[in-house]
Design an enzyme around this catalytic site. Structure first.
Site, short mmCIF file in Angstrom:
data_model
loop_
_atom_site.label_atom_id
_atom_site.label_comp_id
_atom_site.label_asym_id
_atom_site.label_seq_id
_atom_site.Cartn_x
_atom_site.Cartn_y
_atom_site.Cartn_z
N LYS A 58 -111.51 -72.83 65.87
CA LYS A 58 -110.32 -72.34 66.56
C LYS A 58 -110.57 -71.94 68.01
O LYS A 58 -109.80 -72.28 68.90
CB LYS A 58 -109.79 -71.13 65.78
CG LYS A 58 -108.42 -70.68 66.20
CD LYS A 58 -107.44 -71.51 65.50
CE LYS A 58 -106.04 -71.04 65.58
NZ LYS A 58 -105.25 -71.78 64.57
N SER A 76 -95.99 -77.67 64.86
CA SER A 76 -95.53 -76.47 64.17
C SER A 76 -95.24 -75.33 65.12
O SER A 76 -94.70 -74.31 64.72
CB SER A 76 -96.64 -76.00 63.23
OG SER A 76 -97.76 -75.62 64.01
N GLY A 77 -95.62 -75.49 66.39
CA GLY A 77 -95.53 -74.35 67.29
C GLY A 77 -96.84 -73.58 67.34
O GLY A 77 -97.05 -72.74 68.18
N GLY A 78 -97.75 -73.89 66.40
CA GLY A 78 -99.06 -73.23 66.38
C GLY A 78 -100.00 -73.86 67.39
O GLY A 78 -99.72 -74.89 67.99
N VAL A 79 -101.14 -73.21 67.58
CA VAL A 79 -102.11 -73.66 68.57
C VAL A 79 -102.64 -75.06 68.25
O VAL A 79 -102.70 -75.92 69.12
CB VAL A 79 -103.36 -72.73 68.57
CG1 VAL A 79 -104.28 -73.08 69.71
CG2 VAL A 79 -102.95 -71.29 68.61
N ASP A 80 -103.03 -75.26 67.00
CA ASP A 80 -103.74 -76.49 66.66
C ASP A 80 -102.90 -77.74 66.91
O ASP A 80 -103.35 -78.70 67.53
CB ASP A 80 -104.19 -76.48 65.19
CG ASP A 80 -104.86 -75.18 64.81
OD1 ASP A 80 -105.27 -74.44 65.73
OD2 ASP A 80 -104.97 -74.89 63.61
N SER A 81 -101.66 -77.71 66.42
CA SER A 81 -100.85 -78.92 66.59
C SER A 81 -100.41 -79.06 68.05
O SER A 81 -100.27 -80.18 68.54
CB SER A 81 -99.65 -78.93 65.66
OG SER A 81 -98.93 -77.75 65.74
N ALA A 82 -100.24 -77.94 68.75
CA ALA A 82 -99.85 -78.04 70.15
C ALA A 82 -100.98 -78.70 70.95
O ALA A 82 -100.74 -79.58 71.79
CB ALA A 82 -99.53 -76.66 70.72
N GLY A 99 -129.66 -70.99 51.66
CA GLY A 99 -129.03 -71.51 50.46
C GLY A 99 -129.37 -70.64 49.27
O GLY A 99 -130.33 -69.87 49.31
N1 LIG Z 1 -93.39 -76.85 60.51
C1 LIG Z 1 -94.19 -77.89 60.78
N2 LIG Z 1 -93.68 -79.03 61.27
C2 LIG Z 1 -94.49 -80.08 61.53
N3 LIG Z 1 -95.80 -80.09 61.32
C3 LIG Z 1 -96.36 -78.99 60.83
C4 LIG Z 1 -95.60 -77.82 60.55
N4 LIG Z 1 -96.43 -76.88 60.09
C5 LIG Z 1 -97.68 -77.41 60.10
N5 LIG Z 1 -97.65 -78.69 60.54
C6 LIG Z 1 -98.79 -79.62 60.67
O1 LIG Z 1 -99.89 -79.16 59.88
C7 LIG Z 1 -101.02 -78.89 60.70
C8 LIG Z 1 -101.82 -77.71 60.20
O2 LIG Z 1 -101.08 -76.51 60.30
P1 LIG Z 1 -101.78 -75.22 60.90
O3 LIG Z 1 -100.90 -74.06 60.69
O4 LIG Z 1 -103.19 -75.20 60.42
O5 LIG Z 1 -101.91 -75.54 62.43
P2 LIG Z 1 -101.00 -75.07 63.61
O6 LIG Z 1 -99.73 -74.52 63.11
O7 LIG Z 1 -100.88 -76.21 64.54
O8 LIG Z 1 -101.87 -73.95 64.29
P3 LIG Z 1 -102.13 -72.48 63.75
O9 LIG Z 1 -103.29 -72.62 62.79
O10 LIG Z 1 -102.52 -71.78 64.99
O11 LIG Z 1 -100.92 -71.98 63.11
C9 LIG Z 1 -100.45 -78.65 62.07
O12 LIG Z 1 -101.41 -78.85 63.06
C10 LIG Z 1 -99.31 -79.65 62.10
O13 LIG Z 1 -99.77 -80.92 62.39
N1 LIG Z 2 -130.25 -66.79 51.97
C1 LIG Z 2 -131.18 -67.66 51.55
O1 LIG Z 2 -131.34 -68.74 52.09
C2 LIG Z 2 -131.93 -67.26 50.32
C3 LIG Z 2 -133.04 -68.18 49.97
C4 LIG Z 2 -133.55 -67.94 48.54
N2 LIG Z 2 -132.52 -68.23 47.60
C5 LIG Z 2 -134.04 -66.50 48.39
O2 LIG Z 2 -133.40 -65.72 47.73
O3 LIG Z 2 -135.06 -66.15 48.94
MG LIG Z 3 -99.62 -73.04 61.83
#
Ligand SMILES: Nc1ncnc2c1ncn2[C@@H]1O[C@H](COP(=O)(O)OP(=O)(O)OP(=O)(O)O)[C@@H](O)[C@H]1O
Ligand SMILES: NC(=O)CC[C@H](N)C(=O)O
Ligand SMILES: [Mg+2]
Ligand SMILES: O=c1[nH]c(=O)c2[nH+]cn([C@@H]3O[C@H](COP(=O)(O)O)[C@@H](O)[C@H]3O)c2[nH]1
Length: 528
Positions: free
Chosen positions: A383, A234-240, A65
């Site tokens: 992720k 969204s087609g992205g990993v997280d929502s899939a 910190g």
């Molecule tokens: N076009 C869309 N339609 C519906 N929901 C969406 C859309 N874009 C984003 N979201 C929602 O928002 C959330 C966050 O978006 P984010 O881009 O972080 O995730 P992701 O698209 O699922 O994955 P990635 O991060 O891999 O792109 C998604 O998981 C989804 O629930």
């Molecule tokens: N990175 C740290 O936790 C730093 C601790 C404290 N602030 C220091 O400078 O020694």
């Molecule tokens: Mg996305």
């Protein structure tokens, strides 16, 4: 009010707490613990010790910190934490705090160390260092130093400038290091951390993403009951992955809603329909909301304002979809599933005392009057962990290995006002860049490559013997582990040249392509 998401997986008996003293690296520590197959959670240092202990942690790690332990108002810890019989590992500030709380000495004696530093392990047979070399390289970042260890502690390592660079009291299960074992540059950092977890704290490495699936499926069933839910897909990993988990838990009670907000990349809508539905058989509703989003964004250049508008319109579209689904017979549609990850929460300032860098549309950008109860089964995950969960759920590589694409889409990759013409232009440039990166086999080497239009910047060029006054396109290829930090990718010049030539030849109004060579920090990945 959005309801709290389900609590973390029910692993109360096996949780390691990472106490965050405002560290840059608290998340990284939590990740490293999980890499050691032990579940971890971050808690703020302001949490009362009794509350920490009430979580029944198997071990506690104290992060670094920015404060000095001896400064007025510096974060401190009740001594009871060290007397509860729970193994504790302090790193940097955490190490210094352990030292002073237990009667050692920490001061500013001019012994500064920043960056890679040689460490000499002076005590063989130490719990933390056993099996690691006597001389090793560690990452330091401190201005204060411990000059005397507390009574009962053995000094186990030193450097040229600090005599007490690590100590341990094996009987009381208390350990500390002045350096940052969580950082990759500390060559034996992970080993030292694992020694603490397995040998010091006696924890078995049993946590896997498989546990997450079981626990989350049960938690989702309990939360949703026999009601219905929609999932923003969204087609992205997280929502899939979120959708696949919820689908596994409640099957046909789930409808996925893909919002085509006009800010998507070329071919994205078609891909969602093809890949996702084919892989999961989920019900999918595609909503064409281009006009709605572009109208709402007209005239807006400020990035945070764009994010808030997009976050709001998303929810309005989900509400519309909810009404339509209600037309079909069945119970209430009360839940909204989102693929929110831990870093989204932390960057939106929803973490533990961290700053609001930008409002992720799905966290800080949500409107206040949202009536859905949120289901966010990935809210505690990083992720790479989400990718593992996806793999285990049987999702295809095309989804699991996809590069991230932000929910607000190209809306935040146009620096300036968002218009249909500009979006079309950026879509073309982005499609070319993606095509060439894929052709060069670079998709797995880069984390993602935002392509950005500087809509408010113009510069003079020459094309076909005539003067042009066009816009620059920025390429932002980055490598990263979890998007919290990133470095710019060293792409081959030939690939860059090809992308540049094609974009300037094929995209009207663009007469320059530039490469962003900034790491994060200080830059972020996206431009906006
Ligand atoms: N076009 C869309 N339609 C519906 N929901 C969406 C859309 N874009 C984003 N979201 C929602 O928002 C959330 C966050 O978006 P984010 O881009 O972080 O995730 P992701 O698209 O699922 O994955 P990635 O991060 O891999 O792109 C998604 O998981 C989804 O629930
Ligand atoms: N990175 C740290 O936790 C730093 C601790 C404290 N602030 C220091 O400078 O020694
Ligand atoms: Mg996305
Ligand atoms: O779903 C999302 N909604 C958002 O509002 C958002 N903003 C940034 N990103 C993605 O997050 C990662 C970190 O981005 P930054 O370094 O730009 O903050 C990168 O992967 C970005 O693409 C978002 N994803």
């Amino acid at each position: 009010m959005p309801a709290a998401p389900p609590a973390a997986p029910d692993t109360a008996t096996d949780v390691v707490l990472v106490v965050d003293f405002g560290a840059q690296y608290a998340q990284l520590i939590a990740r490293r613990v999980r890499e050691a197959r032990v579940y971890s959670e971050i808690v703020p240092s302001t949490m009362p010790v009794a509350e920490m202990l009430a979580k029944n942690p198997r071990a506690i790690i104290l992060s670094g910190g920015p404060s000095s332990v001896y400064a007025e108002g510096a974060p401190s810890l009740d001594r009871a934490l060290f007397e509860a019989g729970v193994p504790v590992f302090g790193m940097c500030y955490g190490f210094q705090l352990m030292a002073t709380t237990l009667g050692g000495t920490v001061d500013d004696n001019g012994a500064r160390e920043y960056g890679r530093t040689p460490l000499t392990v002076s005590k063989s047979g130490s719990t933390l260092f056993e099996g690691t070399p006597d001389e090793q390289s560690v990452w330091m970042s401190h201005g204060d130093a411990c000059s005397a260890a507390p009574e009962g502690f053995t000094v186990t390592a030193s450097t040229d400038v600090v005599p007490v660079a690590a100590f341990e009291n094996d009987e009381k299960k208390l350990y500390g290091v002045q350096y940052h074992p969580e950082v990759m540059h500390s060559t034996h950092g992970q080993q030292v951390l694992e020694h603490f977890l397995y040998r010091g704290a006696g924890i078995e490495p049993t946590w896997t993403t498989g546990n997450v699936i079981e626990e989350q499926v049960a938690a989702i069933r309990a939360q949703v009951g026999d009601k219905r839910a929609i999932c923003g897909l969204s087609g992205g990993v997280d929502s899939a992955v979120a959708a696949a988990l919820v689908q596994k838990a409640i099957g046909s009670q789930l409808t996925c809603v893909y919002v085509d907000h006009g800010l998507m990349r070329k071919g994205e809508t078609e891909q969602v329909e093809k890949d996702f539905v084919a892989a999961t058989g989920a019900k999918l509703k595609v909503v064409d909301a281009e006009k709605r989003f572009l109208d709402a964004l007209a005239g807006v250049s400020d990035p945070e304002q764009k994010r808030k508008i997009i976050g709001r319109e998303f929810i309005r579209v989900f509400e519309q979809a909810q009404l339509e689904i209600l037309q079909e017979d069945g119970p209430e549609v009360a839940f909204l599933v989102q693929g929110t990850l831990y870093p989204d929460v932390v960057e939106s300032g929803g973490g533990t005392g961290t700053a609001n860098i930008k409002s992720h549309h799905n966290v800080g950008g949500l409107p206040e009057d949202i009536e859905f109860e949120l289901v966010e089964p990935l809210r505690q995950l990083f992720k790479d962990e989400v990718r593992m969960v996806g793999q285990e759920l049987g999702l295809p590589d095309e989804i699991v290995q996809r590069q991230p694409f932000p929910g607000p889409g190209l809306g935040i990759r146009i620096v300036g006002e968002v218009t249909k013409d500009r979006l079309d232009l950026l879509r073309e440039a982005d499609a070319i860049a993606r095509e060439e990166l894929t052709a060069a086999g670079l998709d797995r080497d880069i984390w993602q490559c935002p392509v950005v239009l500087l809509a408010d910047v113009r510069s003079v060029g020459v094309q076909g013997d005539g003067r042009t006054y066009g816009h620059p396109i920025v390429l932002r290829p980055v490598s990263s582990e979890d998007a919290m930090t990133a470095d710019w990718s060293r792409l081959p010049y030939e690939t860059l040249a090809k992308i540049s030539t094609r974009i300037t030849n094929e995209v009207a109004d663009v007469n320059r392509v530039v490469l962003d060579v900034t790491s994060k920090p200080p830059g972020t990945i996206e431009w906006e």
